[in-house]
Design an enzyme around this catalytic site. Sequence first.
Site: not given
Length: 159
Positions: A49-50
Amino acid sequence: MAIPVGSKAPDFTLKSKQASGLVDVKLSGNFGKKNTVLLFFPAAFTGVCTTELCDITAGLNSYSGLNADVIAVSVDTPFAQEAWAQKEKIGITLASDLNKQVIKQYDVVFPMLAGVGDTAARAAFVIDKSGVVQYSEQTPTPKDLPNFAKVKETLGNLK
């Protein structure tokens, strides 16, 4: 299965934590003005996600150049999203679906992620200025990223 192309995008109002405090993020706020790239991601402070949202932030000009606003939704609290955005320098609007209503409306629920509970599946939608879904993709697993080349191609085809 994520809602299909041609569907009317379910409108929503979600909370986002900004420097000014909690603000409402309303999908239909873009209707009639610009297209929307709506991303769903499983959880803040996680590796994939990052990477995804930092990459989107780095390429944000390419989306605004295509007359598109980017909104990313997860079931994290708006406060966790803000802390994550500050830590990772994420510059797109993050919206909290803490009650899991929007992930159900878009049919992108990932059940029991890592045994901790239901989260958003990783998904991408392009919603045109009229509120109609023009691109819909839910990735096979949370580790897979959406096809952002197709997202941009779809945006480029919209007038």
